[in-house]
Design a protein around this motif. Structure first.
Motif, short mmCIF file in Angstrom:
data_model
loop_
_atom_site.label_atom_id
_atom_site.label_comp_id
_atom_site.label_asym_id
_atom_site.label_seq_id
_atom_site.Cartn_x
_atom_site.Cartn_y
_atom_site.Cartn_z
N MET A 52 0.80 -1.26 0.11
CA MET A 52 -0.05 0.18 0.12
C MET A 52 0.92 1.39 -0.13
O MET A 52 0.34 2.16 0.41
CB MET A 52 -0.94 0.01 0.91
CG MET A 52 -2.31 -0.87 0.98
SD MET A 52 -3.05 -0.89 2.51
CE MET A 52 -3.37 0.92 2.80
N ARG B 87 2.20 4.40 -1.29
CA ARG B 87 1.70 5.28 -2.56
C ARG B 87 2.81 6.10 -3.10
O ARG B 87 3.90 6.30 -2.62
CB ARG B 87 0.77 6.37 -1.96
CG ARG B 87 -0.55 5.71 -1.49
CD ARG B 87 -1.73 6.92 -1.20
NE ARG B 87 -2.73 6.28 -0.61
CZ ARG B 87 -3.61 7.12 -0.06
NH1 ARG B 87 -3.45 8.43 -0.05
NH2 ARG B 87 -4.89 6.62 0.54
N PRO B 88 2.84 6.47 -4.22
CA PRO B 88 3.72 7.51 -4.74
C PRO B 88 3.88 8.44 -4.01
O PRO B 88 2.85 9.19 -3.45
CB PRO B 88 3.07 7.85 -6.27
CG PRO B 88 2.07 6.73 -6.57
CD PRO B 88 1.63 6.47 -5.12
N HIS C 180 -3.16 -6.89 -9.20
CA HIS C 180 -3.78 -5.85 -8.37
C HIS C 180 -5.02 -6.22 -7.60
O HIS C 180 -5.27 -5.96 -6.52
CB HIS C 180 -4.08 -4.49 -9.48
CG HIS C 180 -4.43 -3.51 -8.55
ND1 HIS C 180 -3.46 -2.41 -8.12
CD2 HIS C 180 -5.85 -2.91 -8.09
CE1 HIS C 180 -3.95 -1.67 -7.54
NE2 HIS C 180 -5.29 -1.70 -7.50
N ARG D 171 -5.77 -6.91 -3.67
CA ARG D 171 -6.96 -6.33 -2.77
C ARG D 171 -7.63 -7.26 -2.11
O ARG D 171 -8.00 -7.16 -1.04
CB ARG D 171 -7.82 -5.52 -3.94
CG ARG D 171 -8.91 -4.82 -3.23
CD ARG D 171 -9.87 -4.31 -4.11
NE ARG D 171 -10.64 -5.08 -5.03
CZ ARG D 171 -11.53 -5.91 -4.27
NH1 ARG D 171 -11.91 -5.71 -3.21
NH2 ARG D 171 -12.37 -6.72 -5.11
N ARG E 57 -5.96 -8.18 1.03
CA ARG E 57 -6.13 -7.57 2.14
C ARG E 57 -7.26 -7.57 3.05
O ARG E 57 -8.42 -8.01 2.70
CB ARG E 57 -6.18 -5.86 1.67
CG ARG E 57 -4.57 -5.67 1.14
CD ARG E 57 -4.71 -3.98 0.91
NE ARG E 57 -3.66 -3.82 -0.22
CZ ARG E 57 -3.82 -3.13 -1.50
NH1 ARG E 57 -4.93 -2.77 -1.74
NH2 ARG E 57 -2.71 -3.31 -2.36
N MET F 134 -5.41 -5.06 8.66
CA MET F 134 -4.58 -4.29 9.44
C MET F 134 -5.54 -3.32 10.63
O MET F 134 -6.87 -3.36 10.30
CB MET F 134 -4.07 -2.84 8.49
CG MET F 134 -4.87 -2.01 8.03
SD MET F 134 -3.82 -0.83 6.79
CE MET F 134 -3.27 0.41 7.80
#
Lengths: 317, 282, 334, 593
Positions: free
Chosen positions: A57, A59-60, A81, A85, A88, A94
């Motif tokens: 996860m 991120r740019p 992708h 997903r 998760r 989390m």
């Protein structure tokens, strides 16, 4: 016991106009089923980034630049992708940091749980959903009617329990709890940790607890990893690491605690945490290390296995 | 200097905006050497000439050289904008600081006036004021008309900024160390607000120009002055579009668009500078 | 939300209306003009022969309109009239009443402006949201500069340009009026289409300019929202991109946009004076412009009042509806 | 403990429902805006395009605001916007043909002392609701106007002159005057914008003339004698349909018009009007600039004007335009200054630039119409001496120097005290923006400080004398000079009450006396009128109260696609202004193309 999760050589890099930042630098560890692993370190040490990296996860402008994460034999980096997903929450869940603001403020708790079921293909009728939600809430010690409330109507502890309820709703194999109690007062902290411990036992899942509260760690985890400047500098069973820390940084952490039994946070380590953007050469800890020598300034210490379950990255360990 | 260049490379909006404005400045300055600005007056040149080497922008029906009109008029329009904008932001800043720093009744009154003022449609009030002024409007009077409302928005937004700033730690420390109110404002708050003030100013200038051109197009501007808005008024009055005198409205349109684009991108750039959270981190 | 809160909001609204009405009453007085006299002289001049005894006539009408009474008395009369939605006669168009004239004009403005405002809000907000969304198609990034450029152009100027392109160069669209010459207003499809066709040019110039603003605001809000913990957690929950986008990011980022929309809707009555004037659209804007030019005191007052009430109403409705959109807002005395 | 910090409050499951409901309600409110507004009554079927006459005129910013006002005496009404079509007069007068058409009246006769007027009305005329028209209606109209006085248009004129009007029988009205009124019948006659509208007594009796709207399509209101019935009136358009029967057609006074429907659109701007003309959606328009005409002709060769497709694209109006100077403001109280300014104006260039050459200069403040020609001729020598159109900057300089003015360091003329001569010009409508910038520039180039303003409250300022310079016309004479001379009267004894039309605020007692003398002279006594006119001009010309600029032209584009036989220079049966009271004459002359 076999490893449910293994992390090998994980690297995360943040691209910045003034140069790349290695937030997670070649981190490896394994997690056994039912095990509770703690990850400790100062803020900025990369522990939260690593939690996110395991879940892919980042991120740019950040990106994962290397390493493998394997869950139960499945290599996560190989997943597309969509598969990632779905993994998760169902595979690795989390429990968010702080969680004061981790619940969508404009949705009822029930809807936030329903979202999770629906997007993971769990089709539930309304009564089924009601029952599941009530059950989950009861599991984390909340009354079922909390489902109809909005996050702002809950106290901090209730919110965090709600987050835990979400995290366990698909019975994941691994839970990553990122400083789950950081914004809570002491009594509530304990209640939340007990809840977390209970659900972990009931579910039989593994847990990674990320945090900087060594006292809490000591009470909760089986094994502790210490991170410094993006690297995992020492891992060992909790009892061992507290009695015989091998890395000077871990030693400093341990010795800064008032007493083992009492809770307390890290204080009193001389010097400032380094800027990840501008890391010292060699061992990143050397400017603060009482034992630093020339070698430390030039040569990066590798992780060495000192005992079967004890690794550390220090030339002198 | 190199730092500036590097910053510009990161903040493209600011670069584009300032380049556009610079382009206009270059146009006006070189224009003054190339063309006689007196030709911006009626009866100066042969009327209704399409663009040629002699009159690159053509001429209008009353014998104005449109190049000269643009060279003379662009700074006039900008002047209206800057006078009104600077006045507006200056008044707005003072009121905002007074309101936000001292709170209490001063805040209630100032915020009340600004809020009510903002509910009244601006153009309407400006039209009433413009109509009410007797005698031909001069460019400076025009600026004052526009400025009469230009302080409302800055007052409100700057007040909000100051309110958030005064809660910061360093202000608290300054206050505890016995610094006086004005000193805190000048030495602690002001420097932190400067980029924000700059963005507000550019915004205010832009709105002021918009309002002034609006009034001028309606024929309520300084009839004598060759401003961009008045040029559009003459374009409309003489039905230049349907008569095929495209050059008459092309030049002012392009310049107005450039002015607004320039100011807009500068605002965006300054916003980015003042509020780095907006930077493309996502 | 409790009853008391509703009552309190309505009270605030009443105060705004009262203040606006008072401001509205005193502001035109400051311009120091003599509307009745001007109008009568205009009438007289039209015929070439100017009436003698014009001053008597002026007095007569001032008396009829109550302009000869003391200011405070005028003021209270005015408030009484306003309460009854009686804005007196139009001076310039006597014996037409201000209320009549406003009623005629308002549907056009509301029709044009509510449609354009809502359309540009929806398009702009969606665009802005997509522009901030990392999974949006790449070509979308190219939309932003033109949108920004359009946003920076005054809409009356864009109106002129569109008029030139779409009405003069390629005669596609009518350039003025609410519907075609000689057409009978009727509730038929043909008439509605005709109205829509006539509204296209002014609508287009408003929409093209305002989309950029909405997009810009939404993009900023989205960037902020996407950094929020609950979005990170939503991702951690393994939710679909679309779910996160719609129910977590957009749903939250749109709240300030809604506030702005309410204000924009409140301003639709006054927002487009210039567009209406340029396109000869038979709405409130042209009515207002003409009232100002004719010094039609009562008409100006009536319109300004209507505009402010509309704005106040929009705010009031927003206040009352907002808790439905944002459950965090409950009106509890702080 | 944290757990019970808040108990579960009552949930709001209705939130979504409420949201939905409010969205629906909002849509429901937004939708019906397209419902038609007033005036959508049952209508006769639309006649074909070539039996329909569509014109655009007046209105403001593209809408009619007076669409409900069909009583021409109500305060907000203006005969120019439609009532001119439907209310018929006692007589029409065409200045171009110099011809009077007796209409509702058959004949009239003044007593020798001009203190009494006897009017014979035509028998057999009916109002549109079938009620007979009679002398009673005329007497009622006049007596009402007399009583209303300043409250309504023409009231003052009638009030000053008329003692009483009596219908002695069904077709005879006897009007007794307070003062000799030799021009009273002509005053009642329709020409240009002047003439008394006769209203139906059976409808207007008991109504307040100032507020009565006379509008109810269902009831057949407005009730008039003319051939047109108002069938629709909205802010967007006024529609008049031809009635099946019209007394004048039955009488052979005029043909039943070929036009079956009139649609009047509000003027929405020059470009808009031009586009409608080009696409044949419009048969006549107004308000066009000279420069637009070549474009019109190029894009639609069927468009003509009074002057064909040639400059000046129209006919000369009765409204010559001057640069008024406020004679009460220094230094414009001095005739030297006024004459100097006149000499600084190059009228050829003015016409070139402001009107692209499509205009003519004006020598005196009245139009050069054929009936007025003898008066122009009578002052030829005076005009040669006092050339009101002369352009001679040197002469202007000499006049200013002679009057004690000097050029200051900035090159501008100033008085002995150093105060500059400053002409702040105000203007309005078409003439102000067209000529204003040119005049300002001409003055500046001759060293006269000058500026231009186009204030929205132009009339107020101008008529109150709050100006120094102003561009404005003269609504005066058409066929004999009294009306124009009267415009410059400082005060009048012959007509009671102060005279206030003197925009230039110029005063001359000897001149006033001459005009009063002319008041009592019959309008057909040309020899006597010439004599007084010349005497008055001997005073007026050297003084030059206002600076003569140009003739006003009505540049009306007329579309021959659907209609021919418009009034033109070759066929000048009347002036073509559709806003003038004589427009019905055009309508019954038009033929389908």
């Amino acid at each position: 016991m076999s490893a449910v999760l293994s992390v090998e050589g994980l690297r995360v890099q943040f691209d910045h106009p003034l140069g790349a930042v290695h937030a997670v630098d070649d981190v490896s560890f394994t997690l056994d089923a039912n095990e509770r692993l703690g990850l400790a370190g100062e803020s900025g040490s990369g522990k939260s980034t690593m939690a996110l990296a395991i879940l892919r996860m980042i991120r740019p402008p950040g990106r994962i630049t290397g390493g493998r994460v394997t869950l139960d034999g499945t290599e996560l980096s190989a997943l597309d992708h969509e598969a990632m997903r779905r993994l998760r929450l169902a595979g690795i869940a989390m429990v968010p940091q702080g969680s004061m603001n981790s619940l969508n403020p404009v949705m009822r708790i029930r809807d936030q749980l329903a979202d999770a079921f629906r997007d993971h293909g769990v089709a539930l009728s309304a009564p089924e959903l009601h029952a599941r939600v009530a059950e989950l809430l009861r599991t984390v010690g909340l009354r079922p009617d909390v489902a109809d409330l909005y996050p702002h109507e809950l106290s901090g502890g209730m919110k965090q329990r709600a987050c835990i309820a979400i995290a366990i709703c698909l019975r994941p194999k691994v839970i990553i709890a990122d400083e789950p109690t950081s914004a809570l007062d002491v009594v509530v902290q304990r209640q939340v940790m007990e809840t977390l411990a209970r659900v972990q036992r009931d579910l039989g899942c593994a847990i990674i607890l990320v945090g900087h509260d060594m006292g809490l760690m000591a009470q909760f985890v089986d094994r502790l990893g210490v991170m410094y400047a993006g690297r995992l500098v020492e891992v060992a069973p909790i009892a061992e690491i507290i009695t015989t820390p091998r890395h000077p940084y871990t030693q400093a952490l341990i010795s800064s605690l008032p007493s083992l039994a009492a809770r307390g946070t890290m204080q009193g380590i001389p010097g400032l945490a380094p800027l990840l953007r501008d890391l010292p050469s060699g061992c990143a800890f050397h400017p603060r290390c009482p034992r630093a020598e020339d070698r430390c300034r030039s040569e990066k210490p590798a992780v060495r296995t000192l005992a079967p379950s004890h690794q550390a990255a220090c030339h002198f360990a | 200097m190199r730092g500036l260049i590097r910053y510009f490379r990161r903040n493209l909006s600011l670069l584009v905006g300032s380049s556009l404005l610079l382009l206009l400045v270059v146009f006006v300055v070189t224009g003054h050497f190339v063309v006689d600005v007196e030709d911006a007056r009626a009866l100066s040149v042969r009327p209704l000439q399409p663009p040629s080497w002699r009159y690159p922008f053509g001429t209008d029906r009353q014998g104005r050289d449109l190049l000269a009109v643009m060279v003379a008029g662009t700074p006039l329009t900008l002047r209206i904008g800057f006078i009104a904008g600077i006045l507006g932001v200056a008044i707005g800043t003072v009121l905002a600081f007074a309101a936000a720093y001292y709170r209490g009744w001063a805040d209630t009154i100032i915020r009340g006036i600004a809020d009510i003022g903002l509910t009244v449609p601006g153009l309407l009030v400006l039209i009433i004021i413009a109509v009410g002024i007797r005698g031909g409007l001069s460019v400076n009077q025009m600026a004052l008309v526009v400025a009469s409302l230009a302080w409302l928005n800055p007052t409100r937004t700057i007040r909000a900024q100051v309110l958030s700033l005064r809660e910061r730690g360093y202000v608290e420390i300054a206050r505890m160390s016995g610094m006086s109110g004005p000193a805190i404002i000048f030495f602690e708050l002001m420097p932190n607000l400067l980029p924000y003030l700059a963005a507000t100013l550019v915004n205010a200038v832009s709105s002021a120009i918009l309002a002034s051109i609006g009034l001028e197009v309606l024929g309520l501007g300084p009839i004598d002055a060759p401003t961009l808005g008045m040029t559009l008024y003459w374009v409309n009055f003489n039905a230049a579009m349907i008569n095929g005198w495209w050059w008459w409205w092309l030049a002012p349109t392009v310049i107005i668009v450039l002015v607004f684009l320039g100011l807009f991108f500068v605002t965006v750039g300054l916003d980015e500078y003042a509020n780095p959270r907006l930077r493309k981190s996502a | 939300m409790r009853m008391i809160d509703i009552v309190r909001r309505c009270g605030v609204f009443a105060v705004i209306v009262l203040l606006a009405a008072s401001l509205n009453f005193f502001l035109p007085k400051l311009s120091g003009q003599d509307p009745v006299r001007t109008k009568l002289l205009q009438q007289a001049a039209l015929g070439g022969y100017v009436h003698q005894g014009i001053d008597d006539m002026v007095k007569l009408y001032e008396k009829r309109f109550g302009l000869d009474r003391p200011l405070w008395e005028q003021y209270f009369n005015y408030l009484g009239d306003v309460a009854r939605l009686d804005f007196n006669y139009s001076i310039a168009n006597y014996p037409r009443t201000v209320a009549e004239m406003i009623t005629e004009a308002i549907p056009w403005t509301i029709g044009l402006l509510s449609m354009t405002t809502l359309l540009s809000f929806v398009i702009g907000t969606l665009l802005g949201a997509l522009l901030a969304w990392p999974r949006a198609p790449r070509w979308m990034a190219w939309l932003m500069p033109p949108l920004w450029a359009l946003h920076a152009i005054p809409f009356f100027l864009l109106g002129l340009i569109l008029m030139y392109l779409l009405a003069f160069q390629v005669p596609l669209l009518p350039i003025f009026g609410g519907y075609s010459v000689g057409v009978q207003p009727a509730l038929s499809l043909a008439f509605v289409l005709d109205v829509v066709r006539h509204a296209t040019l002014p609508a287009l110039s408003i929409i093209l300019v305002s989309i950029g603003g909405w997009a810009l605001g939404m993009r900023g809000m989205m960037v902020t929202t996407m950094g929020e913990d609950y979005v990170v957690f939503a991702e951690g929950k393994g939710l679909r991109s679309l779910t996160i986008f719609l129910r977590y990011c957009l749903r939250n980022a749109i709240l300030p946009q809604i506030t702005a929309l309410a204000l924009a809707l409140g301003q639709i009555l006054s927002g487009a004076v210039l567009v209406e004037v340029i396109f000869g659209y038979p709405g409130i804007g042209t009515l207002l412009f003409q009232a100002i030019r004719e010094n039609d005191h009562f008409l100006i007052q009536g319109i300004v009042f209507t505009v402010i009430v509309a704005l106040g109403l929009a705010t009031l409705i927003l206040d009352l509806v907002y808790p439905l959109l944002d459950p965090r807002i409950t009106y509890q005395r702080s | 403990m944290a757990q019970d910090s808040k108990t579960a409050t009552h949930p709001m499951p209705s939130r979504r429902a409420l949201l939905k409901a409010s969205v629906l309600a909002g849509t429901a409110i937004a939708l019906p805006w397209q419902a038609p507004e007033g005036g959508a009554h049952a209508q006769p079927a639309a006649p074909p395009r070539n039996r329909t006459m569509i014109l655009s005129w007046s209105g403001r910013e593209g809408r009619w605001v007076d669409f409900e006002l069909w009583n021409p005496y109500s305060i907000g009404a203006n005969h120019q916007n439609g009532p001119n079509l439907i209310y018929e007069p006692l007589a029409y007068y065409s200045a171009f043909a110099d011809k009077t058409y007796m209409w509702l009246a058959e004949s009239y006769k003044f007593a020798p002392d001009f203190k009494q007027l006897t009017i014979k009305t035509r028998p057999g005329i009916t109002w549109s609701d079938g009620a007979p028209f009679s002398a009673e209606d005329v007497a009622f109209t006049l007596n009402s106007l007399r009583d209303l006085g300043p409250k309504v248009r023409w009231g003052v004129d009638v009030h000053q002159a008329v003692e009483k009007a009596t219908a002695t029988d069904a077709n005879t009205v006897v009007v007794d005057f307070k003062i000799p009124s030799p021009r009273f019948f002509f005053f009642m006659t329709y020409k240009y914008d002047i003439g008394v509208y006769i209203v139906p007594k059976h409808i207007f009796a008991g109504q307040d003339f100032t507020t009565f709207k006379h509008f109810d399509i269902a009831k057949g209101w407005p009730v008039t004698t003319g051939p047109w019935q108002v069938t629709q009136a909205t802010p967007q358009q006024k529609v008049f349909d031809r009635r099946a029967k019209w007394w004048a057609a039955e009488r052979g006074l005029a043909p039943l018009p070929a036009v079956e429907r009139n649609i009047w659109l509000p003027f929405a701007g020059e470009q808009q009007t031009a586009q409608l003309l080009i696409t044949n959606q419009l048969d006549a328009g107004t308000g066009m600039q000279p420069a637009t005409f070549p474009t019109l002709f190029r894009q639609n060769p069927k468009i003509i004007t009074h002057a064909g497709q040639k400059s000046p694209y129209g006919y000369m109006d009765w409204w010559p335009i001057s640069l008024y100077l406020n004679n009460e403001v220094k230094p414009f109280d001095r005739k030297e200054v006024r004459w100097a300014l006149s000499n600084y104006i190059d009228r050829d260039q003015l016409i070139d630039v402001a009107y692209l050459g499509a205009c003519t200069p004006s020598k005196l403040p009245m139009p050069q119409y054929p009936p007025l020609q003898p008066y122009f001729d009578s002052v030829k020598d005076l005009l040669a001496k006092h050339d009101t159109n002369g352009f001679d900057p040197k002469k202007g300089d000499a006049l200013l120097s002679g009057a004690g003015f000097k050029k200051d360091s900035g090159g501008f003329w100033a008085d002995a005290a150093g105060k500059r001569v400053n002409v702040d010009i105000i203007g309005f409508g078409g003439s102000g923006p067209a000529m204003g910038p040119v005049l300002v520039e001409m003055f500046k180039r001759r060293g006269i400080e000058s500026s231009l303003g186009l204030p929205p409250d132009f009339d107020d300022r101008f008529q109150k004398g709050q100006y120094t310079g102003s561009i404005y016309g003269h609504g005066g004479s058409i066929n004999e000079p009294y009306a124009t001379l009267r415009l410059y009267q400082g005060s009048s004894i012959a007509v009671p009450g102060g005279h206030q039309v003197n925009f230039a605020r110029w005063k001359n007692a000897a001149y006033d006396k001459l005009v009063d003398e002319m008041f009592a002279v019959a309008p057909d006594n040309t020899r006597k009128l010439v004599e007084i006119f010349r005497a008055a001009m001997e005073i007026w010309l050297p003084e030059l109260p206002d600076i003569q600029l140009v003739q006003n032209y009505h540049r009306i584009p007329m579309n021959t696609t659907y209609w021919k036989n418009w009034p033109t220079a070759e066929n000048p049966y009347v002036n073509g202004a559709h806003w003038h009271l004589t427009f019905p004459m055009v309508l019954w002359n038009l033929q389908p193309a």
